[in-house]
Design a protein around this motif. Structure first.
Motif, PDB file in Angstrom:
ATOM      1  N   ARG A 183       8.907  11.234   2.754  1.00 55.61           N
ATOM      2  CA  ARG A 183       8.747  10.819   4.150  1.00 55.61           C
ATOM      3  C   ARG A 183       7.411  11.290   4.716  1.00 55.61           C
ATOM      4  NH1 ARG A 183      14.427  11.936   4.487  1.00 55.61           N
ATOM      5  NH2 ARG A 183      15.591  10.003   4.917  1.00 55.61           N
ATOM      6  N   ALA A 184       7.003  12.503   4.357  1.00 59.20           N
ATOM      7  CA  ALA A 184       5.729  13.033   4.852  1.00 59.20           C
ATOM      8  C   ALA A 184       4.562  12.196   4.349  1.00 59.20           C
ATOM      9  CB  ALA A 184       5.563  14.487   4.415  1.00 59.20           C
ATOM     10  N   VAL A 185       4.625  11.742   3.102  1.00 62.24           N
ATOM     11  CA  VAL A 185       3.566  10.890   2.556  1.00 62.24           C
ATOM     12  C   VAL A 185       3.535   9.552   3.295  1.00 62.24           C
ATOM     13  CG1 VAL A 185       2.866   9.545   0.528  1.00 62.24           C
ATOM     14  CG2 VAL A 185       3.465  11.969   0.283  1.00 62.24           C
ATOM     15  N   LEU A 186       4.685   8.965   3.515  1.00 62.46           N
ATOM     16  CA  LEU A 186       4.735   7.676   4.209  1.00 62.46           C
ATOM     17  C   LEU A 186       4.249   7.796   5.644  1.00 62.46           C
ATOM     18  CD1 LEU A 186       8.149   6.306   2.877  1.00 62.46           C
ATOM     19  CD2 LEU A 186       5.866   5.536   2.236  1.00 62.46           C
ATOM     20  N   ALA A 187       4.497   8.943   6.270  1.00 60.17           N
ATOM     21  CA  ALA A 187       4.090   9.137   7.660  1.00 60.17           C
ATOM     22  C   ALA A 187       2.592   9.387   7.800  1.00 60.17           C
ATOM     23  CB  ALA A 187       4.858  10.300   8.272  1.00 60.17           C
ATOM     24  N   ASP A 188       1.949   9.850   6.749  1.00 59.57           N
ATOM     25  CA  ASP A 188       0.518  10.166   6.766  1.00 59.57           C
ATOM     26  C   ASP A 188      -0.226   9.088   5.992  1.00 59.57           C
ATOM     27  OD1 ASP A 188      -2.039  11.142   6.586  1.00 59.57           O
ATOM     28  OD2 ASP A 188      -1.502  12.976   5.507  1.00 59.57           O
ATOM     29  N   GLU A 189      -0.844   8.157   6.683  1.00 62.91           N
ATOM     30  CA  GLU A 189      -1.477   7.014   6.025  1.00 62.91           C
ATOM     31  C   GLU A 189      -2.652   7.397   5.137  1.00 62.91           C
ATOM     32  OE1 GLU A 189      -2.402   3.987   8.858  1.00 62.91           O
ATOM     33  OE2 GLU A 189      -0.283   3.570   9.310  1.00 62.91           O
ATOM     34  N   ASP A 190      -3.136   8.628   5.274  1.00 61.21           N
ATOM     35  CA  ASP A 190      -4.230   9.089   4.415  1.00 61.21           C
ATOM     36  C   ASP A 190      -3.738   9.699   3.107  1.00 61.21           C
ATOM     37  OD1 ASP A 190      -6.210   8.323   6.214  1.00 61.21           O
ATOM     38  OD2 ASP A 190      -6.120  10.227   7.289  1.00 61.21           O
ATOM     39  N   ALA A 191      -2.452  10.032   3.054  1.00 63.28           N
ATOM     40  CA  ALA A 191      -1.916  10.681   1.860  1.00 63.28           C
ATOM     41  C   ALA A 191      -1.987   9.730   0.659  1.00 63.28           C
ATOM     42  CB  ALA A 191      -0.482  11.116   2.106  1.00 63.28           C
ATOM     43  N   TYR A 192      -2.702  10.137  -0.358  1.00 64.92           N
ATOM     44  CA  TYR A 192      -2.893   9.382  -1.599  1.00 64.92           C
ATOM     45  C   TYR A 192      -3.604   8.044  -1.397  1.00 64.92           C
ATOM     46  CZ  TYR A 192       0.146  12.866  -3.693  1.00 64.92           C
ATOM     47  OH  TYR A 192       0.685  14.061  -4.121  1.00 64.92           O
ATOM     48  N   ALA A 193      -4.166   7.826  -0.211  1.00 60.92           N
ATOM     49  CA  ALA A 193      -4.911   6.585   0.021  1.00 60.92           C
ATOM     50  C   ALA A 193      -6.157   6.530  -0.857  1.00 60.92           C
ATOM     51  CB  ALA A 193      -5.294   6.474   1.495  1.00 60.92           C
ATOM     52  N   ASP A 194      -6.855   7.663  -1.003  1.00 61.33           N
ATOM     53  CA  ASP A 194      -8.060   7.680  -1.833  1.00 61.33           C
ATOM     54  C   ASP A 194      -7.733   7.359  -3.281  1.00 61.33           C
ATOM     55  OD1 ASP A 194      -9.586   8.330   0.356  1.00 61.33           O
ATOM     56  OD2 ASP A 194      -9.734  10.469  -0.123  1.00 61.33           O
ATOM     57  N   GLU A 195      -6.595   7.826  -3.757  1.00 64.48           N
ATOM     58  CA  GLU A 195      -6.205   7.556  -5.140  1.00 64.48           C
ATOM     59  C   GLU A 195      -5.947   6.066  -5.363  1.00 64.48           C
ATOM     60  OE1 GLU A 195      -5.212  11.872  -4.446  1.00 64.48           O
ATOM     61  OE2 GLU A 195      -5.257  10.018  -3.289  1.00 64.48           O
ATOM     62  N   VAL A 196      -5.294   5.438  -4.381  1.00 65.61           N
ATOM     63  CA  VAL A 196      -5.040   3.996  -4.488  1.00 65.61           C
ATOM     64  C   VAL A 196      -6.358   3.229  -4.491  1.00 65.61           C
ATOM     65  CG1 VAL A 196      -3.984   1.983  -3.382  1.00 65.61           C
ATOM     66  CG2 VAL A 196      -2.774   4.180  -3.400  1.00 65.61           C
ATOM     67  N   ARG A 197      -7.250   3.554  -3.551  1.00 68.54           N
ATOM     68  CA  ARG A 197      -8.530   2.855  -3.452  1.00 68.54           C
ATOM     69  C   ARG A 197      -9.393   3.083  -4.691  1.00 68.54           C
ATOM     70  NH1 ARG A 197      -6.270  -0.466  -0.303  1.00 68.54           N
ATOM     71  NH2 ARG A 197      -6.146   0.068   1.917  1.00 68.54           N
ATOM     72  N   SER A 198      -9.318   4.286  -5.249  1.00 70.49           N
ATOM     73  CA  SER A 198     -10.080   4.572  -6.465  1.00 70.49           C
ATOM     74  C   SER A 198      -9.612   3.697  -7.620  1.00 70.49           C
ATOM     75  CB  SER A 198      -9.934   6.056  -6.833  1.00 70.49           C
ATOM     76  OG  SER A 198     -10.595   6.347  -8.046  1.00 70.49           O
ATOM     77  N   ASP A 199      -8.296   3.557  -7.768  1.00 69.86           N
ATOM     78  CA  ASP A 199      -7.756   2.672  -8.808  1.00 69.86           C
ATOM     79  C   ASP A 199      -8.257   1.249  -8.615  1.00 69.86           C
ATOM     80  OD1 ASP A 199      -6.355   4.688 -10.036  1.00 69.86           O
ATOM     81  OD2 ASP A 199      -4.372   4.017  -9.360  1.00 69.86           O
ATOM     82  N   GLU A 200      -8.262   0.792  -7.373  1.00 72.07           N
ATOM     83  CA  GLU A 200      -8.648  -0.588  -7.102  1.00 72.07           C
ATOM     84  C   GLU A 200     -10.145  -0.805  -7.331  1.00 72.07           C
ATOM     85  OE1 GLU A 200      -5.088  -1.698  -3.978  1.00 72.07           O
ATOM     86  OE2 GLU A 200      -6.965  -0.905  -3.166  1.00 72.07           O
ATOM     87  N   PHE A 241       0.823  -1.215   0.000  1.00 69.43           N
ATOM     88  CA  PHE A 241       0.000   0.000   0.000  1.00 69.43           C
ATOM     89  C   PHE A 241       0.861   1.271   0.000  1.00 69.43           C
ATOM     90  CE2 PHE A 241      -2.979   2.987   2.305  1.00 69.43           C
ATOM     91  CZ  PHE A 241      -3.866   3.131   1.241  1.00 69.43           C
ATOM     92  N   ASP A 242       1.910   1.305   0.805  1.00 66.54           N
ATOM     93  CA  ASP A 242       2.765   2.487   0.858  1.00 66.54           C
ATOM     94  C   ASP A 242       3.461   2.735  -0.474  1.00 66.54           C
ATOM     95  OD1 ASP A 242       2.083   3.132   3.439  1.00 66.54           O
ATOM     96  OD2 ASP A 242       3.912   2.342   4.358  1.00 66.54           O
ATOM     97  N   ILE A 243       3.870   1.682  -1.132  1.00 67.18           N
ATOM     98  CA  ILE A 243       4.528   1.840  -2.430  1.00 67.18           C
ATOM     99  C   ILE A 243       3.553   2.474  -3.420  1.00 67.18           C
ATOM    100  CG2 ILE A 243       5.693   0.652  -4.320  1.00 67.18           C
ATOM    101  CD1 ILE A 243       6.316  -1.607  -2.300  1.00 67.18           C
ATOM    102  N   HIS A 244       2.313   1.999  -3.428  1.00 69.74           N
ATOM    103  CA  HIS A 244       1.318   2.569  -4.340  1.00 69.74           C
ATOM    104  C   HIS A 244       1.053   4.038  -4.020  1.00 69.74           C
ATOM    105  CE1 HIS A 244       0.345  -0.955  -6.645  1.00 69.74           C
ATOM    106  NE2 HIS A 244       0.199  -1.676  -5.546  1.00 69.74           N
ATOM    107  N   ARG A 245       1.043   4.386  -2.731  1.00 72.79           N
ATOM    108  CA  ARG A 245       0.820   5.788  -2.380  1.00 72.79           C
ATOM    109  C   ARG A 245       1.971   6.656  -2.895  1.00 72.79           C
ATOM    110  NH1 ARG A 245       0.542   7.559   2.532  1.00 72.79           N
ATOM    111  NH2 ARG A 245       1.671   5.902   3.623  1.00 72.79           N
ATOM    112  N   LEU A 246       3.192   6.165  -2.768  1.00 75.74           N
ATOM    113  CA  LEU A 246       4.331   6.916  -3.287  1.00 75.74           C
ATOM    114  C   LEU A 246       4.291   7.024  -4.807  1.00 75.74           C
ATOM    115  CD1 LEU A 246       7.640   6.040  -1.383  1.00 75.74           C
ATOM    116  CD2 LEU A 246       6.335   8.169  -1.353  1.00 75.74           C
ATOM    117  N   LEU A 247       3.805   6.000  -5.477  1.00 73.66           N
ATOM    118  CA  LEU A 247       3.690   6.049  -6.930  1.00 73.66           C
ATOM    119  C   LEU A 247       2.699   7.129  -7.368  1.00 73.66           C
ATOM    120  CD1 LEU A 247       3.849   2.242  -7.746  1.00 73.66           C
ATOM    121  CD2 LEU A 247       5.438   3.988  -8.586  1.00 73.66           C
ATOM    122  N   HIS A 248       1.657   7.347  -6.564  1.00 74.92           N
ATOM    123  CA  HIS A 248       0.728   8.430  -6.877  1.00 74.92           C
ATOM    124  C   HIS A 248       1.380   9.791  -6.639  1.00 74.92           C
ATOM    125  CE1 HIS A 248      -3.096   6.686  -8.112  1.00 74.92           C
ATOM    126  NE2 HIS A 248      -2.769   5.642  -7.350  1.00 74.92           N
TER     127      HIS A 248
END
Length: 241
Positions: A153-170, A99-106
């Protein structure tokens, strides 16, 4: 024309399929007019973030095989990767939640560096002795891809960062009927499933290009599907030509 690719860093056929797609794209006359967008798909979304395990152990447990049989399964996949000129280590790799890798990819996509980070993550996971499940390794990869370390690092520390984008793709993958990756969608008209040979991608691109315009998405039948990893995390491991 846009090509969207659903994939997961943990999927060896996504790694191989990307290389085959790129060879197929290189043979396509209108390759410079193709926009490639990478979408998120987690093979093991319910796995705890801290729960990582050696790939060989994971395969033995998942398929009920001995460690020797699991190593042989990995060698089958490795032979396909090496045939495409890709590095592939069958020992010393980890498996875990991506999940974290996908958030960083976004994040990388927002900065126009998605392709660079994806290639680096695949290489780290399959060819190098760097665990993509280590946050510091992810930051290193982000920097190598041209991103800012503090922002990563800020994205990885914030579990909500880009989470919606990952879930939308899925969710979109589910709506399109994609239950295995890699899954390629061409111009929202044609679907190609699995790590097909390069020439299959070239033909699909040509067909989509020639028939551009409003049309329902068409997906290949089971006989046309290539090797893939499914939504339960099971990957086809037999040799493919």
């Amino acid at each position: 024309m846009r090509v969207e690719i659903w994939s997961d860093i943990a999927c060896p056929w996504c790694y191989i399929g990307k290389a085959r797609f790129e060879k197929g794209l290189a043979a396509f006359a209108h390759r410079d007019e193709i926009e490639v967008v990478h979408r998120s798909f987690e093979l093991d979304p319910n796995r705890a973030k801290a729960d990582t395990a050696p790939v060989i152990d994971m395969l033995a447990k998942k398929y009920g095989r001995t460690l020797e049989e699991a190593r042989a399964m990995e060698e089958h996949v490795a032979s396909n990767a090496r045939a495409e000129g890709l590095g592939y280590r069958t020992e010393g790799r980890d498996h875990g939640n991506t999940f974290d890798i996908h958030r960083l990819l976004h994040l990388a996509r927002a900065h126009g560096r998605q392709e660079e980070l994806l290639d680096l993550a695949y290489r780290a996971n399959f060819a190098e002795e760097r665990s993509v499940f280590d946050p510091e390794v992810l930051v290193e990869l982000a920097v190598e891809a041209g991103l800012d370390a503090d922002e990563a690092r800020a994205v990885l520390a914030d579990e909500d960062a880009y989470a919606d984008e990952v879930r939308s793709d899925e969710r979109e993958a589910a709506e399109l009927g994609a239950n295995a990756v890699p899954f390629f969608v061409l111009d929202r008209r044609y679907g190609v499933s699995g790590g097909q040979p390069a020439e299959v991608f070239t033909r699909a691109l040509e067909q989509a290009w020639q028939s551009r315009g409003p049309a329902p998405l068409a997906t290949p039948g089971a006989a046309e599907a290539g090797p893939a990893c499914d939504a339960d995390g099971a990957c086809e491991v037999q040799p493919q030509s």
